[in-house]
Design a protein around this motif. Structure first.
Motif: not given
Length: 408
Positions: A67-78, A275-279, A313-316, A351-356
């Protein structure tokens, strides 16, 4: 500590991870080539000690890392997650020799791992895989299932029960023939955890997991050009030789290896999504606070404020379900498959909903190449498919619910 509230040390660690991701990992990620393994990034994950933690931490710690890595750098998380997915079967089911040979190199980032389960006609229905492991004649003096480095070593590794197939074939030698598809890190990985059919017609009971180094004769592959920017490709097996020394766990028990790995990593896929939703939420709060529209700030429009509240709400809710599933795994709870499926399903759909929604609130600027949300929009789609599509997660949940009811 409860799963509903992280303690101060965990909060501090997550903050440290986000800082490391921003200062040391993101610059390396930016230099990488989309669709290719970024070895300098993997090596830096090793230098930071994050890859080694894959094998010493519990499921909750894994979720916090992702979650923490994805919040900042999805490539590192993956990159971190793919190392874990490919190498965890070696850690959990491998022989001492297999672990000693590969895990130090995975941990320091000098060897790239991959998890090879899916096939062109066996994606969601993993038990239908057709990659064949045909028994072959033994070579004089070659390794056997009865050698110290074969079955005897596995017996001392706690890997599981003894397989009948190895007993039937005293030499424990097979040839792998067929194809794998949608394999992350293929064809650039240094070794693959490969699942092959050793007993035809036996469904999930006739699958064996093998550790296959990339330099084995007959093993080839090609990259695929996918929407998601991380490396993914196909593998072809033309009578690739494997022996009892390459088996992970026990012959014909490979599906247990696959499911044991996925039960650990499914909640952490949810953590990646959170992490992506939070970002995306963070970017939306910043944008709507400063954007002028209709005589005021966007955030002052009730429709916008309510949309942002729904995103939060949904992210939490997704975050809490991910933490609960991870804690259940760490505690050895009996309902881990159901909890893992629920966490993965809720978090990836959220995450799909939040990013969209974030893209919608940002407008056209979010669709410009290089914008954070354009990047997240491409990244967020794949987790709803891999490691069990959303439809598969619903099937797992329903199966577990009905099985529990019948037991009562």
């Amino acid at each position: 500590m409860t799963v509903f509230s992280l303690d101060a040390a965990q909060h501090a660690w997550c903050a440290e991870l986000r800082t490391l991701a921003a200062e040391r990992l993101a610059p390396l990620a930016e230099k990488g080539e989309p669709g290719r393994v970024n070895r300098p990034l993997v090596a830096e994950l090793g230098r930071l000690g994050l890859l080694a933690r894959l094998f010493t931490s519990g499921a909750l710690d894994l979720c916090l890392m992702r979650e923490s890595l994805a919040h900042v750098c999805t490539e590192a998380e993956t990159a971190l997650a793919l190392q874990g997915l490919g190498a965890y079967p070696v850690h959990a089911y491998g022989t001492p020799a297999q672990r000693a040979d590969w895990l130090p190199r995975v941990s320091d980032g000098t060897a790239v791992a991959a998890f090879a389960l899916s096939e062109p006609a066996a994606g969601s229905d993993a038990a239908a895989l057709t990659l064949r492991a045909d028994r072959s004649a033994p070579h004089p003096g070659g390794p056997s299932a009865g050698s110290p480095s074969g079955a005897a070593e596995r017996a001392g590794s706690g890997a599981g029960d003894t397989g009948t197939l190895a007993e039937a074939d005293g030499a424990g030698r097979w040839r792998l023939t067929g194809e794998k598809c949608w394999i992350s890190n293929a064809p650039e990985a240094d070794f693959y955890t490969v699942f092959a059919r050793t007993t035809p017609g036996a469904g999930a009971r006739g699958v064996t997991a093998f550790l296959v180094p990339a330099d084995r004769p007959g093993l080839d592959g090609a990259p695929l050009d996918m929407l998601s920017p991380h490396p993914i490709g196909t593998l072809t097996f033309d009578a690739v030789p494997v022996t009892a020394d390459d088996v992970l766990g026990a012959p014909d028990r490979g599906f247990r290896v696959a499911m044991g790995t996925l039960n650990l990593f499914r909640p952490s896929v949810g953590a990646f999504a959170v992490g992506m939703a939070a970002a995306a939420l963070e970017a939306t709060l910043a944008h709507t606070s400063r954007r002028e529209a209709f005589g005021g700030k966007l955030k002052d429009l009730q429709t916008v404020a309510h949309q942002v509240a729904e995103m939060a709400l949904r992210t939490e809710a997704a975050r809490l379900m991910v933490y609960a599933a991870a804690a259940a795994y760490d505690e050895g709870a009996p309902d881990v498959p159901r909890r893992a499926a629920m966490a993965k399903l809720l978090a990836t759909e959220t995450a799909q909903y939040v990013v969209d929604a974030a893209v919608q609130l940002h407008g056209a600027r979010a669709l410009r190449r290089g914008h954070l949300l354009e990047h997240l929009y491409r990244e967020v789609r794949a987790p709803r498919v891999y490691e069990g599509a959303s439809e598969v997660q619903r099937a797992v949940i329903a199966k577990e619910l009905y099985a529990r009811r019948e037991e009562q």
